[in-house]
Structures are given as structure tokens and as C-alpha cells.
Design a protein around this motif. Structure first.
Motif, PDB file in Angstrom:
ATOM      1  N   ALA A   1       9.109  -6.746  -0.839  1.00  0.00           N
ATOM      2  CA  ALA A   1       7.772  -6.210  -1.106  1.00  0.00           C
ATOM      3  C   ALA A   1       7.236  -5.505   0.132  1.00  0.00           C
ATOM      4  CB  ALA A   1       6.828  -7.334  -1.524  1.00  0.00           C
ATOM      5  N   ARG A   2       6.687  -4.320  -0.070  1.00  0.00           N
ATOM      6  CA  ARG A   2       6.071  -3.538   1.012  1.00  0.00           C
ATOM      7  C   ARG A   2       4.666  -3.121   0.562  1.00  0.00           C
ATOM      8  NH1 ARG A   2       9.830  -2.300   4.877  1.00  0.00           N
ATOM      9  NH2 ARG A   2       8.275  -0.947   5.875  1.00  0.00           N
ATOM     10  N   LYS A   3       3.762  -3.093   1.544  1.00  0.00           N
ATOM     11  CA  LYS A   3       2.373  -2.796   1.222  1.00  0.00           C
ATOM     12  C   LYS A   3       1.704  -2.100   2.400  1.00  0.00           C
ATOM     13  CE  LYS A   3      -1.837  -5.091  -0.450  1.00  0.00           C
ATOM     14  NZ  LYS A   3      -2.445  -6.392  -0.818  1.00  0.00           N
ATOM     15  N   ASP A   4       0.722  -1.237   2.098  1.00  0.00           N
ATOM     16  CA  ASP A   4      -0.075  -0.606   3.141  1.00  0.00           C
ATOM     17  C   ASP A   4      -1.062  -1.625   3.697  1.00  0.00           C
ATOM     18  OD1 ASP A   4       1.180   1.828   2.873  1.00  0.00           O
ATOM     19  OD2 ASP A   4      -0.252   2.594   1.409  1.00  0.00           O
ATOM     20  N   VAL A   5      -0.890  -1.972   4.975  1.00  0.00           N
ATOM     21  CA  VAL A   5      -1.715  -2.982   5.635  1.00  0.00           C
ATOM     22  C   VAL A   5      -2.620  -2.302   6.650  1.00  0.00           C
ATOM     23  CG1 VAL A   5      -1.703  -5.077   7.033  1.00  0.00           C
ATOM     24  CG2 VAL A   5       0.078  -4.703   5.306  1.00  0.00           C
ATOM     25  N   GLN A   6      -3.878  -2.709   6.672  1.00  0.00           N
ATOM     26  CA  GLN A   6      -4.844  -2.110   7.597  1.00  0.00           C
ATOM     27  C   GLN A   6      -4.520  -2.494   9.034  1.00  0.00           C
ATOM     28  OE1 GLN A   6      -9.037  -3.367   7.306  1.00  0.00           O
ATOM     29  NE2 GLN A   6      -9.577  -1.209   7.186  1.00  0.00           N
ATOM     30  N   SER A   7      -4.720  -1.561   9.934  1.00  0.00           N
ATOM     31  CA  SER A   7      -4.437  -1.794  11.347  1.00  0.00           C
ATOM     32  C   SER A   7      -5.366  -2.867  11.901  1.00  0.00           C
ATOM     33  CB  SER A   7      -4.613  -0.503  12.146  1.00  0.00           C
ATOM     34  OG  SER A   7      -4.500  -0.766  13.531  1.00  0.00           O
ATOM     35  N   PRO A   8      -4.833  -3.840  12.674  1.00  0.00           N
ATOM     36  CA  PRO A   8      -5.687  -4.886  13.257  1.00  0.00           C
ATOM     37  C   PRO A   8      -6.488  -4.403  14.457  1.00  0.00           C
ATOM     38  CG  PRO A   8      -3.417  -5.184  13.970  1.00  0.00           C
ATOM     39  CD  PRO A   8      -3.407  -4.043  12.987  1.00  0.00           C
ATOM     40  N   LYS A   9      -6.182  -3.233  14.980  1.00  0.00           N
ATOM     41  CA  LYS A   9      -6.876  -2.723  16.157  1.00  0.00           C
ATOM     42  C   LYS A   9      -8.250  -2.180  15.774  1.00  0.00           C
ATOM     43  CE  LYS A   9      -2.628  -1.529  18.620  1.00  0.00           C
ATOM     44  NZ  LYS A   9      -1.857  -0.461  19.299  1.00  0.00           N
ATOM     45  N   LEU A  10      -9.233  -2.527  16.563  1.00  0.00           N
ATOM     46  CA  LEU A  10     -10.611  -2.161  16.264  1.00  0.00           C
ATOM     47  C   LEU A  10     -10.791  -0.649  16.177  1.00  0.00           C
ATOM     48  CD1 LEU A  10     -13.496  -3.189  15.821  1.00  0.00           C
ATOM     49  CD2 LEU A  10     -13.858  -3.041  18.294  1.00  0.00           C
ATOM     50  N   MET A  11     -10.091   0.104  17.031  1.00  0.00           N
ATOM     51  CA  MET A  11     -10.254   1.548  17.058  1.00  0.00           C
ATOM     52  C   MET A  11      -9.504   2.236  15.930  1.00  0.00           C
ATOM     53  SD  MET A  11     -12.304   1.874  19.537  1.00  0.00           S
ATOM     54  CE  MET A  11     -12.281   3.669  19.670  1.00  0.00           C
ATOM     55  N   ASN A  12      -8.649   1.491  15.205  1.00  0.00           N
ATOM     56  CA  ASN A  12      -7.832   2.109  14.149  1.00  0.00           C
ATOM     57  C   ASN A  12      -8.043   1.426  12.797  1.00  0.00           C
ATOM     58  OD1 ASN A  12      -6.570   3.914  15.971  1.00  0.00           O
ATOM     59  ND2 ASN A  12      -5.149   2.294  16.601  1.00  0.00           N
ATOM     60  N   LEU A  13      -9.290   0.999  12.521  1.00  0.00           N
ATOM     61  CA  LEU A  13      -9.556   0.257  11.284  1.00  0.00           C
ATOM     62  C   LEU A  13      -9.346   1.113  10.047  1.00  0.00           C
ATOM     63  CD1 LEU A  13     -12.675  -1.899  12.234  1.00  0.00           C
ATOM     64  CD2 LEU A  13     -10.274  -2.590  12.058  1.00  0.00           C
ATOM     65  N   ASN A  14      -9.427   2.422  10.183  1.00  0.00           N
ATOM     66  CA  ASN A  14      -9.242   3.302   9.024  1.00  0.00           C
ATOM     67  C   ASN A  14      -7.783   3.660   8.798  1.00  0.00           C
ATOM     68  OD1 ASN A  14     -12.000   3.383   8.437  1.00  0.00           O
ATOM     69  ND2 ASN A  14     -12.348   5.052   9.920  1.00  0.00           N
ATOM     70  N   ARG A  15      -6.897   3.204   9.657  1.00  0.00           N
ATOM     71  CA  ARG A  15      -5.480   3.512   9.522  1.00  0.00           C
ATOM     72  C   ARG A  15      -4.739   2.358   8.854  1.00  0.00           C
ATOM     73  NH1 ARG A  15      -3.505   6.552  15.107  1.00  0.00           N
ATOM     74  NH2 ARG A  15      -5.004   8.289  15.024  1.00  0.00           N
ATOM     75  N   THR A  16      -3.754   2.712   8.090  1.00  0.00           N
ATOM     76  CA  THR A  16      -2.909   1.701   7.445  1.00  0.00           C
ATOM     77  C   THR A  16      -1.452   1.959   7.793  1.00  0.00           C
ATOM     78  OG1 THR A  16      -2.728   3.022   5.414  1.00  0.00           O
ATOM     79  CG2 THR A  16      -4.518   1.380   5.529  1.00  0.00           C
ATOM     80  N   LYS A  17      -0.674   0.907   7.718  1.00  0.00           N
ATOM     81  CA  LYS A  17       0.743   0.985   8.006  1.00  0.00           C
ATOM     82  C   LYS A  17       1.514   0.293   6.902  1.00  0.00           C
ATOM     83  CE  LYS A  17       4.196  -0.204  11.518  1.00  0.00           C
ATOM     84  NZ  LYS A  17       4.420  -0.885  12.828  1.00  0.00           N
ATOM     85  N   ASN A  18       2.544   0.933   6.406  1.00  0.00           N
ATOM     86  CA  ASN A  18       3.365   0.344   5.357  1.00  0.00           C
ATOM     87  C   ASN A  18       4.296  -0.691   5.974  1.00  0.00           C
ATOM     88  OD1 ASN A  18       6.034   0.551   3.431  1.00  0.00           O
ATOM     89  ND2 ASN A  18       4.131   0.836   2.293  1.00  0.00           N
ATOM     90  N   GLU A  19       4.108  -1.960   5.590  1.00  0.00           N
ATOM     91  CA  GLU A  19       4.861  -3.056   6.193  1.00  0.00           C
ATOM     92  C   GLU A  19       5.559  -3.896   5.135  1.00  0.00           C
ATOM     93  OE1 GLU A  19       2.404  -5.434   8.684  1.00  0.00           O
ATOM     94  OE2 GLU A  19       2.071  -3.845  10.167  1.00  0.00           O
ATOM     95  N   HIS A  20       6.662  -4.500   5.557  1.00  0.00           N
ATOM     96  CA  HIS A  20       7.363  -5.473   4.716  1.00  0.00           C
ATOM     97  C   HIS A  20       6.583  -6.777   4.765  1.00  0.00           C
ATOM     98  CE1 HIS A  20      10.360  -8.659   3.937  1.00  0.00           C
ATOM     99  NE2 HIS A  20      10.878  -7.773   3.094  1.00  0.00           N
ATOM    100  N   ILE A  21       6.177  -7.305   3.592  1.00  0.00           N
ATOM    101  CA  ILE A  21       5.334  -8.504   3.587  1.00  0.00           C
ATOM    102  C   ILE A  21       6.077  -9.761   3.141  1.00  0.00           C
ATOM    103  CG2 ILE A  21       3.164  -7.255   3.386  1.00  0.00           C
ATOM    104  CD1 ILE A  21       3.199  -7.796   0.385  1.00  0.00           C
ATOM    105  N   TRP A  22       7.096  -9.641   2.300  1.00  0.00           N
ATOM    106  CA  TRP A  22       7.917 -10.798   1.959  1.00  0.00           C
ATOM    107  C   TRP A  22       9.174 -10.358   1.217  1.00  0.00           C
ATOM    108  CZ3 TRP A  22       8.243 -10.467  -3.260  1.00  0.00           C
ATOM    109  CH2 TRP A  22       7.112 -10.091  -3.984  1.00  0.00           C
ATOM    110  N   SER A  23      10.143 -11.284   1.180  1.00  0.00           N
ATOM    111  CA  SER A  23      11.373 -11.113   0.400  1.00  0.00           C
ATOM    112  C   SER A  23      11.540 -12.325  -0.509  1.00  0.00           C
ATOM    113  CB  SER A  23      12.603 -10.986   1.307  1.00  0.00           C
ATOM    114  OG  SER A  23      12.553  -9.808   2.070  1.00  0.00           O
ATOM    115  N   LEU A  24      12.169 -12.110  -1.644  1.00  0.00           N
ATOM    116  CA  LEU A  24      12.399 -13.193  -2.598  1.00  0.00           C
ATOM    117  C   LEU A  24      13.779 -13.012  -3.213  1.00  0.00           C
ATOM    118  CD1 LEU A  24       9.817 -14.482  -5.203  1.00  0.00           C
ATOM    119  CD2 LEU A  24      12.204 -14.214  -5.833  1.00  0.00           C
ATOM    120  N   GLN A  25      14.541 -14.095  -3.263  1.00  0.00           N
ATOM    121  CA  GLN A  25      15.855 -14.088  -3.908  1.00  0.00           C
ATOM    122  C   GLN A  25      15.845 -15.073  -5.081  1.00  0.00           C
ATOM    123  OE1 GLN A  25      15.832 -14.834  -0.309  1.00  0.00           O
ATOM    124  NE2 GLN A  25      15.659 -12.610  -0.099  1.00  0.00           N
TER     125      GLN A  25
END
Length: 280
Positions: A244-268
Motif C-alpha cells: 500500500a502506498r499513499k500521499d502523506v503530508q510532510s512533517p516539516k512545518l515549512m512544507n505542510l502543503n507538500r505531500t510525499k508518496n510513501e509505502h505505508i504497509w505490506s500484507l501477505q
């Protein structure tokens, strides 16, 4: 449901053998089938998919859930031993699933098959528990709702904390996926009522609750069993992997409007599949 599937499988299998049907060829034809799958094992633990669930792995790194904050700070050696024993024997969280698929395939004369599948899968999680920290926090919050309450004795709090891994619940809407997949197969036999094959595939789709993109891959071993020239039964053992991948909001205060596509979990998961189909 599982007993019904087993009975249906046995009856159709017996009927197919008794007919002694032999199609002209299993190759150079089109196939359309509908299938149902039920998982029989998943090595993925629920807490690795969803935050806030207790990890029930008894190891040194998981001391916070094995003992808990109160038992660690105030418990006796006997209470710590009881906490370890209770944690080790508590029900462990598990994931189950059921899926329905429509699959279309063309098998070439060489035995190579190319297919396209549409699948929806529902996941349930059982024997879940909240972390000991969250459970004790909720207990304290409930206590403060009564202004006349003077608090629990520390021994009673420790006893409650020890037994928290047994406070389990189920989530019947743990995950829900829909995806399309491309499949590549090799069919071993020619001119037989049995059509054994091995198949690999990859797909893309969506997960409903996390709003995540799903990358799916699978390895399948199965067979078609023909009970006439056109109609057949499908039996498969399938291993699936989901990322699973999802657009996650940047944790940095100056980049709150930016998102990054990250791997959030795997399932088998591993499942058994049954279905019926038609060739043409």
C-alpha cells in the motif's frame, strides 16, 4: 460456507471423472471464469497494518506491551512473571480474507496463457487488542469522569494491566481492496480433462478505508477440471502480496502543503480458490 465449498468441490470432481470427458484441446482457446477464495493463513500481523494495536510478539523490544508501565515500575517479580506468562499465552491477532474474481484468459498453442482479472477482497482482523499504554490511559480517563472517585489501588491497576492482552475485539471491515491484474501462465498438459498450470501476476488497485493505492502480486498453482468440452471447475492455491502506498503530508512545518508518496504497509496471505468457467 467453507463446508459448502468442500462438498461442492467433491461432488463436481466426482462427476467430472465419471463423465470421462476429453476436450479436443486446452490450448488455442479463450476462457472466462468466476471464482471465490478464502484465506487459510496470513503471516502479516494486524498491528503492522494499523497503528494503535498491540504487538503480541514476546521479545525484548516489546517490553512495553509484555509488562506495561505500571507492572514495570511497581510490580513485584511474581507480578512481572505473571504478566509475561499472560502475554505469552494471550490470543494473537490474525487476518483473514475472502475474495471474488472474474478472470479472462487466452491460452496459446505453446501452453502460454495471458489473462486479465478483476478482483475484490474483504479482510477481517480477529483477536485485536489496544496497547497497554492506551488501555491504561483510557482507564484513567474514565476514572476522572467521576469527581468523587478516589482512584484504584496500585495492586488492582497492575492486575488489570496484566490481563489487558485478553481484552480482544474483531474488526470485520479491516481492509477492502479492488484491483485489476495481468496474469502470465504456463499450462502443462494437452488434450486432457485436467489442465494444471502455474501462474504469476501483478496488479494495481485501491483500498477503501486507507484511500491507498495497492500494488498486488501473486503466485498461483492450480488446475481446471473439465466436465464437458466447454464447462469446467477451477481449483487453485494462491499466494498474494499487497503493498500500500499513499500521499502523506510532510512533517516539516515549512512544507505542510507538500505531500510525499510513501509505502505505508505490506500484507501477505495464502488462500484456496474455487470457481467455474467456460471455454470458447
Amino acid at each position: 460456507m467453507k463446508q459448502t465449498i468442500k462438498s461442492l468441490t467433491f461432488l463436481i470432481f466426482t462427476f467430472s471423472i465419471s463423465l470421462q470427458a476429453e476436450p479436443n484441446s486446452i490450448r488455442g482457446r479463450y476462457y472466462l471464469e468466476g471464482t471465490y477464495a478464502d484465506s487459510f493463513f496470513s503471516p502479516t500481523k494486524p498491528y503492522k497494518v494499523r497503528e494503535g494495536l498491540m504487538s503480541k510478539e514476546n521479545n525484548f523490544e516489546n517490553r512495553g506491551n509484555v509488562f506495561g508501565p505500571y507492572t514495570t515500575a511497581y510490580g513485584t517479580d511474581i507480578e512481572k512473571l505473571a504478566s509475561w506468562y499472560a502475554f505469552d499465552n494471550a490470543p494473537k491477532g490474525k487476518i483473514e480474507s475472502q475474495s471474488q474474481s472474474i478472470f479472462f484468459e487466452y491460452v496459446f498453442q505453446s501452453g502460454i496463457g495471458l489473462g486479465l482479472g478483476l478482483t475484490q477482497t474483504s479482510f477481517q482482523a480477529k483477536d485485536l487488542s489496544k496497547t497497554k499504554v492506551d488501555t491504561m490511559f483510557e482507564l484513567g480517563y474514565l476514572s476522572r469522569l467521576n469527581p468523587e472517585f478516589q482512584g484504584y489501588p496500585i495492586t488492582q491497576i497492575i492486575q488489570y494491566e496484566i490481563m489487558t492482552p485478553y481484552q480482544t475485539f474483531s474488526d470485520h471491515d479491516f481492509l477492502h481492496m479492488r484491483y485489476a491484474s495481468f496474469q502470465l501462465a504456463y499450462h502443462f498438459l494437452e488434450k486432457s480433462i485436467f489442465d494444471p498450470y502455474i501462474r504469476i501476476g501483478a496488479g494495481i488497485g485501491k483500498e477503501r478505508f486507507y484511500k491507498a493505492n495497492i500494488l498486488q502480486s501473486n503466485l498461483t498453482i492450480g488446475t481446471r477440471i473439465f466436465f464437458s468440452e466447454r464447462f469446467y471447475l477451477v481449483l487453485e492455491a494462491v499466494g498474494n502480496n499487497y503493498d500500500a502506498r499513499k500521499d502523506v503530508q510532510s512533517p516539516k512545518l515549512m512544507n505542510l502543503n507538500r505531500t510525499k508518496n510513501e509505502h505505508i504497509w505490506s500484507l501477505q496471505e495464502y488462500s484456496a480458490k474455487i470457481g467455474v468457467g467456460m471455454s470458447f
